[in-house]
Design an enzyme around this catalytic site. Structure first.
Site, PDB file in Angstrom:
ATOM      1  N   LYS A 116     -61.381  -8.964 -12.590  1.00 23.11           N
ATOM      2  CA  LYS A 116     -61.281 -10.418 -12.618  1.00 23.11           C
ATOM      3  C   LYS A 116     -61.910 -10.971 -13.885  1.00 23.11           C
ATOM      4  O   LYS A 116     -62.746 -10.309 -14.510  1.00 23.11           O
ATOM      5  CB  LYS A 116     -61.925 -11.035 -11.377  1.00 23.11           C
ATOM      6  CG  LYS A 116     -63.439 -10.863 -11.277  1.00 23.11           C
ATOM      7  CD  LYS A 116     -63.965 -11.452  -9.979  1.00 23.11           C
ATOM      8  CE  LYS A 116     -65.458 -11.399  -9.869  1.00 23.11           C
ATOM      9  NZ  LYS A 116     -66.207 -12.212 -10.825  1.00 23.11           N
ATOM     10  N   ASP A 167     -69.018  -7.389  -8.656  1.00 28.16           N
ATOM     11  CA  ASP A 167     -69.405  -7.072 -10.044  1.00 28.16           C
ATOM     12  C   ASP A 167     -70.676  -6.238 -10.209  1.00 28.16           C
ATOM     13  O   ASP A 167     -71.535  -6.554 -11.051  1.00 28.16           O
ATOM     14  CB  ASP A 167     -69.557  -8.361 -10.854  1.00 28.16           C
ATOM     15  CG  ASP A 167     -68.369  -9.298 -10.725  1.00 28.16           C
ATOM     16  OD1 ASP A 167     -67.275  -8.838 -10.369  1.00 28.16           O
ATOM     17  OD2 ASP A 167     -68.541 -10.500 -10.991  1.00 28.16           O
ATOM     18  N   CYS A 177     -71.470 -15.601 -10.079  1.00 30.37           N
ATOM     19  CA  CYS A 177     -70.303 -15.068  -9.367  1.00 30.37           C
ATOM     20  C   CYS A 177     -70.489 -15.019  -7.850  1.00 30.37           C
ATOM     21  O   CYS A 177     -69.559 -15.327  -7.108  1.00 30.37           O
ATOM     22  CB  CYS A 177     -69.931 -13.686  -9.908  1.00 30.37           C
ATOM     23  SG  CYS A 177     -69.399 -13.732 -11.651  1.00 30.37           S
TER      24      CYS A 177
END
Length: 184
Positions: free
Chosen positions: A75, A13, A108
Site C-alpha cells: 500500500k 506495516d 497508519c
C-alpha cells in the site's frame, strides 16, 4: 467478547526498516510474534500490509515466516482502507471485529482504525503490539484511536479471550507461546 468466528487480525506495516526506528522495539516484536502465532493457532484470518515496500523494505523476517502461506498487501495510503486490494480481502473475510497491530500507532494504525470504525467494524487496538518512534507518539495514537471509537486490548487479553477455556490443544499451544516468549 471476542470470538474466533467473528475476529480477524490486521497487521500493519511491520517492516524491517521501520521496526529498527521504533521505541521499545524488542517488546513490540515479541508481542507481535505472539499475536500472529496465537492468531494462526486459533484460526483467525490475518490481513498483512506493507507500506511502500520498494522504499521501506519487506516485513520483519520473524513475522513474514509466520505468514509464509500468504502475501502481504502493498500500500501507499497510510490507512489500510485506502488500498483497494485490502478492502476486497477485508470484505471476503465476513468478520465484524478487527484486531489491529503494527506501526506506526499515530499514523497508519490510527488512520486504519478510524476508517474501520467508520465502516462499522468493531476495532480493537492491541496496545502492546503497536509501536511508534517515540513513546509520546504511541500514546497520542492510542488516544486518537479511542477518540474515534476503537477499544484497547493486549496480546494476552486477546489470546485468552479468544480461547475461552483453559483446556485443549489450542490452550496448550498458547501457553507454550506465552512461556517461550515471556510475558509481554
Amino acid at each position: 467478547m471476542l470470538t474466533t468466528k467473528n475476529s480477524a487480525l490486521v497487521l500493519v506495516d511491520v517492516q524491517e526498516k521501520l521496526v529498527r526506528a521504533m521505541h521499545a522495539k524488542e517488546r513490540f516484536i515479541d508481542n507481535t510474534i505472539k499475536l500472529v502465532e496465537g492468531s494462526r493457532i486459533l484460526g483467525l484470518p490475518v490481513l498483512w500490509t506493507e507500506q511502500n515496500p520498494a522504499g521501506l523494505g519487506p516485513t520483519l523476517p520473524e513475522i513474514a515466516e509466520l505468514l509464509a502461506d500468504q502475501n502481504p498487501l502493498s500500500k501507499i495510503s497510510f490507512s489500510c482502507c485506502g488500498n483497494e486490494e485490502f478492502m476486497k480481502e477485508l470484505k471476503k473475510l465476513n468478520r465484524q471485529t478487527m484486531l489491529v497491530a503494527g506501526i506506526e500507532t499515530h499514523v497508519c494504525v490510527y488512520q486504519t482504525a478510524a476508517d474501520l470504525v467508520d465502516l462499522n467494524y468493531d476495532v480493537q487496538i492491541v496496545a502492546d503490539a503497536v509501536a511508534s518512534r517515540t513513546a509520546e507518539n504511541k500514546q497520542i495514537g492510542l488516544e486518537k484511536c479511542k477518540q474515534v471509537g476503537a477499544g484497547l486490548t493486549s496480546t494476552e487479553t486477546v489470546l485468552f479471550e479468544l480461547l475461552k477455556i483453559a483446556k485443549g490443544d489450542q490452550f496448550k499451544e498458547i501457553i507454550k507461546i506465552k512461556k517461550e516468549k515471556g510475558t509481554g
